[in-house]
Design a protein around this motif. Structure first.
Motif, PDB file in Angstrom:
ATOM      1  N   HIS A  61      77.685  36.698 -10.450  1.00 56.73           N
ATOM      2  CA  HIS A  61      77.236  36.693  -9.055  1.00 56.73           C
ATOM      3  C   HIS A  61      77.661  37.994  -8.355  1.00 56.73           C
ATOM      4  O   HIS A  61      76.860  38.631  -7.665  1.00 56.73           O
ATOM      5  N   TYR A  62      78.904  38.384  -8.549  1.00 60.64           N
ATOM      6  CA  TYR A  62      79.414  39.606  -7.932  1.00 60.64           C
ATOM      7  C   TYR A  62      78.613  40.829  -8.386  1.00 60.64           C
ATOM      8  O   TYR A  62      78.206  41.654  -7.568  1.00 60.64           O
ATOM      9  N   THR A  63      78.371  40.943  -9.682  1.00 61.04           N
ATOM     10  CA  THR A  63      77.655  42.117 -10.187  1.00 61.04           C
ATOM     11  C   THR A  63      76.185  42.089  -9.768  1.00 61.04           C
ATOM     12  O   THR A  63      75.585  43.144  -9.559  1.00 61.04           O
ATOM     13  N   GLU A  64      75.603  40.901  -9.612  1.00 63.34           N
ATOM     14  CA  GLU A  64      74.233  40.811  -9.090  1.00 63.34           C
ATOM     15  C   GLU A  64      74.170  41.315  -7.654  1.00 63.34           C
ATOM     16  O   GLU A  64      73.226  42.015  -7.272  1.00 63.34           O
ATOM     17  N   LYS A  98      90.178  47.229   2.323  1.00 59.76           N
ATOM     18  CA  LYS A  98      90.338  45.871   1.805  1.00 59.76           C
ATOM     19  C   LYS A  98      91.394  45.858   0.719  1.00 59.76           C
ATOM     20  O   LYS A  98      91.398  46.715  -0.159  1.00 59.76           O
ATOM     21  N   ALA A  99      92.245  44.870   0.770  1.00 56.79           N
ATOM     22  CA  ALA A  99      93.321  44.760  -0.225  1.00 56.79           C
ATOM     23  C   ALA A  99      92.757  44.603  -1.638  1.00 56.79           C
ATOM     24  O   ALA A  99      93.310  45.116  -2.597  1.00 56.79           O
ATOM     25  N   ASN A 100      91.658  43.906  -1.771  1.00 58.00           N
ATOM     26  CA  ASN A 100      91.029  43.668  -3.073  1.00 58.00           C
ATOM     27  C   ASN A 100      89.623  44.243  -3.052  1.00 58.00           C
ATOM     28  O   ASN A 100      88.649  43.511  -3.066  1.00 58.00           O
ATOM     29  N   SER A 101      89.528  45.556  -3.002  1.00 55.32           N
ATOM     30  CA  SER A 101      88.246  46.183  -2.726  1.00 55.32           C
ATOM     31  C   SER A 101      87.203  46.024  -3.819  1.00 55.32           C
ATOM     32  O   SER A 101      86.040  45.871  -3.529  1.00 55.32           O
ATOM     33  N   CYS A 102      87.570  46.061  -5.066  1.00 54.38           N
ATOM     34  CA  CYS A 102      86.557  46.006  -6.123  1.00 54.38           C
ATOM     35  C   CYS A 102      86.919  44.934  -7.144  1.00 54.38           C
ATOM     36  O   CYS A 102      87.843  45.101  -7.940  1.00 54.38           O
ATOM     37  N   VAL A 105      86.659  46.240 -10.901  1.00 50.13           N
ATOM     38  CA  VAL A 105      87.805  47.005 -11.402  1.00 50.13           C
ATOM     39  C   VAL A 105      88.986  46.073 -11.634  1.00 50.13           C
ATOM     40  O   VAL A 105      89.648  46.131 -12.676  1.00 50.13           O
ATOM     41  N   LYS A 106      89.239  45.209 -10.675  1.00 51.70           N
ATOM     42  CA  LYS A 106      90.341  44.259 -10.798  1.00 51.70           C
ATOM     43  C   LYS A 106      90.166  43.402 -12.057  1.00 51.70           C
ATOM     44  O   LYS A 106      91.110  43.207 -12.824  1.00 51.70           O
ATOM     45  N   THR A 107      88.967  42.918 -12.281  1.00 52.47           N
ATOM     46  CA  THR A 107      88.678  42.070 -13.442  1.00 52.47           C
ATOM     47  C   THR A 107      88.766  42.858 -14.735  1.00 52.47           C
ATOM     48  O   THR A 107      89.248  42.336 -15.753  1.00 52.47           O
ATOM     49  N   ALA A 108      88.328  44.110 -14.709  1.00 53.62           N
ATOM     50  CA  ALA A 108      88.392  44.936 -15.924  1.00 53.62           C
ATOM     51  C   ALA A 108      89.834  45.070 -16.392  1.00 53.62           C
ATOM     52  O   ALA A 108      90.126  44.945 -17.586  1.00 53.62           O
ATOM     53  N   PHE A 109      90.748  45.284 -15.461  1.00 52.55           N
ATOM     54  CA  PHE A 109      92.154  45.442 -15.828  1.00 52.55           C
ATOM     55  C   PHE A 109      92.811  44.117 -16.213  1.00 52.55           C
ATOM     56  O   PHE A 109      93.673  44.079 -17.076  1.00 52.55           O
ATOM     57  N   GLU A 110      92.402  43.032 -15.568  1.00 52.92           N
ATOM     58  CA  GLU A 110      93.075  41.756 -15.787  1.00 52.92           C
ATOM     59  C   GLU A 110      92.506  40.953 -16.955  1.00 52.92           C
ATOM     60  O   GLU A 110      93.263  40.341 -17.704  1.00 52.92           O
ATOM     61  N   VAL A 111      91.182  40.938 -17.120  1.00 54.30           N
ATOM     62  CA  VAL A 111      90.569  39.956 -18.009  1.00 54.30           C
ATOM     63  C   VAL A 111      89.677  40.552 -19.099  1.00 54.30           C
ATOM     64  O   VAL A 111      89.598  40.000 -20.198  1.00 54.30           O
ATOM     65  N   ALA A 112      89.008  41.658 -18.820  1.00 52.69           N
ATOM     66  CA  ALA A 112      87.938  42.133 -19.707  1.00 52.69           C
ATOM     67  C   ALA A 112      88.389  42.406 -21.136  1.00 52.69           C
ATOM     68  O   ALA A 112      87.614  42.220 -22.070  1.00 52.69           O
ATOM     69  N   TYR A 167      90.643  53.658  -6.537  1.00 51.65           N
ATOM     70  CA  TYR A 167      91.041  52.260  -6.360  1.00 51.65           C
ATOM     71  C   TYR A 167      92.498  52.084  -6.794  1.00 51.65           C
ATOM     72  O   TYR A 167      93.316  51.545  -6.061  1.00 51.65           O
ATOM     73  N   GLU A 168      92.820  52.567  -7.982  1.00 51.65           N
ATOM     74  CA  GLU A 168      94.192  52.452  -8.511  1.00 51.65           C
ATOM     75  C   GLU A 168      95.176  53.219  -7.631  1.00 51.65           C
ATOM     76  O   GLU A 168      96.253  52.730  -7.299  1.00 51.65           O
ATOM     77  N   SER A 169      94.806  54.421  -7.210  1.00 47.77           N
ATOM     78  CA  SER A 169      95.680  55.236  -6.370  1.00 47.77           C
ATOM     79  C   SER A 169      95.971  54.540  -5.052  1.00 47.77           C
ATOM     80  O   SER A 169      97.113  54.532  -4.574  1.00 47.77           O
ATOM     81  N   TYR A 170      94.958  53.933  -4.463  1.00 51.83           N
ATOM     82  CA  TYR A 170      95.181  53.264  -3.179  1.00 51.83           C
ATOM     83  C   TYR A 170      96.078  52.035  -3.339  1.00 51.83           C
ATOM     84  O   TYR A 170      96.924  51.773  -2.481  1.00 51.83           O
TER      85      TYR A 170
END
Length: 192
Positions: A61-64, A98-102, A105-112, A167-170
């Motif tokens: 849904h997010y990527t759509e 936003k604290a959780n902007s993308c 990216v967040k999912t790529a680091f955590e789950v992918a 994203y990571e830097s922020y």
């Protein structure tokens, strides 16, 4: 006789996506999800499946939504370079406000790296973004907004990597000016 689903599944996916986006996959409990979706756990299991299946649907849904945004931008009456600059500036605003902007990216680091389906969804999302950027850069080169000595594919890859880095830097530094300055530097170099 089958029981009618007592909730709006699309809206429930949106609510669940927002919880996953805020807390991440591992930080989100089943209770967090059912509370946000305003359903009980048996409704979740009967209509969608388990937490993992719900997460997959939320990432889709997010990527759509992201892909629809790219398509909307392409249809703009602005020049290719103006669309690209607006895309970069919008990304910077999102990253720094936003604290959780993308979620991607967040999912790529955590789950992918642990889930093939999530990895494939994110890969397709990245490919869509890459094609979008290449299209804009190629068009900007044809319209002489960007130098014809530039390599569109390299610029698209570079920009995608920079956005992830910003994203990571922020997250680490919380320095919005640093992100804005890097973006303006890239835009300046691009439009020379």
């Amino acid at each position: 006789m089958p029981r009618n689903v007592a909730f709006n599944e699309e809206q429930a996916i949106q609510y669940a996506m927002e919880v996953f986006w805020e807390k991440g996959y591992n930080g989100t409990s089943l209770r967090d999800l059912t509370d946000a979706m305003k359903i009980n756990s048996s409704s979740l299991y009967n209509t969608i499946g388990d937490k993992q299946e719900l997460f997959v649907r939320c990432i889709r849904h997010y990527t759509e939504l992201r892909n629809k945004d790219l398509q909307r931008r392409i249809k703009s009456n602005a020049s290719p370079l103006q669309i690209l600059i607006q895309y970069i500036n919008d990304a910077v605003t999102l990253i720094t406000s936003k604290a959780n902007s993308c979620m991607a990216v967040k999912t790529a680091f955590e789950v992918a790296n642990k889930d093939v389906r999530i990895k494939e969804i994110l890969k397709l999302d990245g490919e869509n973004t890459y094609r979008f950027l290449c299209l804009l850069i190629n068009s900007a080169i044809r319209q002489k907004e960007i130098s014809d000595t530039e390599n569109p594919e390299l610029l698209a890859d570079y920009l995608m990597s920079m956005l992830t880095g910003w994203y990571e830097s922020y997250i680490v530094h919380k320095d919005a000016d640093k992100i804005r300055n890097m973006a303006q530097y890239f835009i300046h170099q691009l439009s020379k």
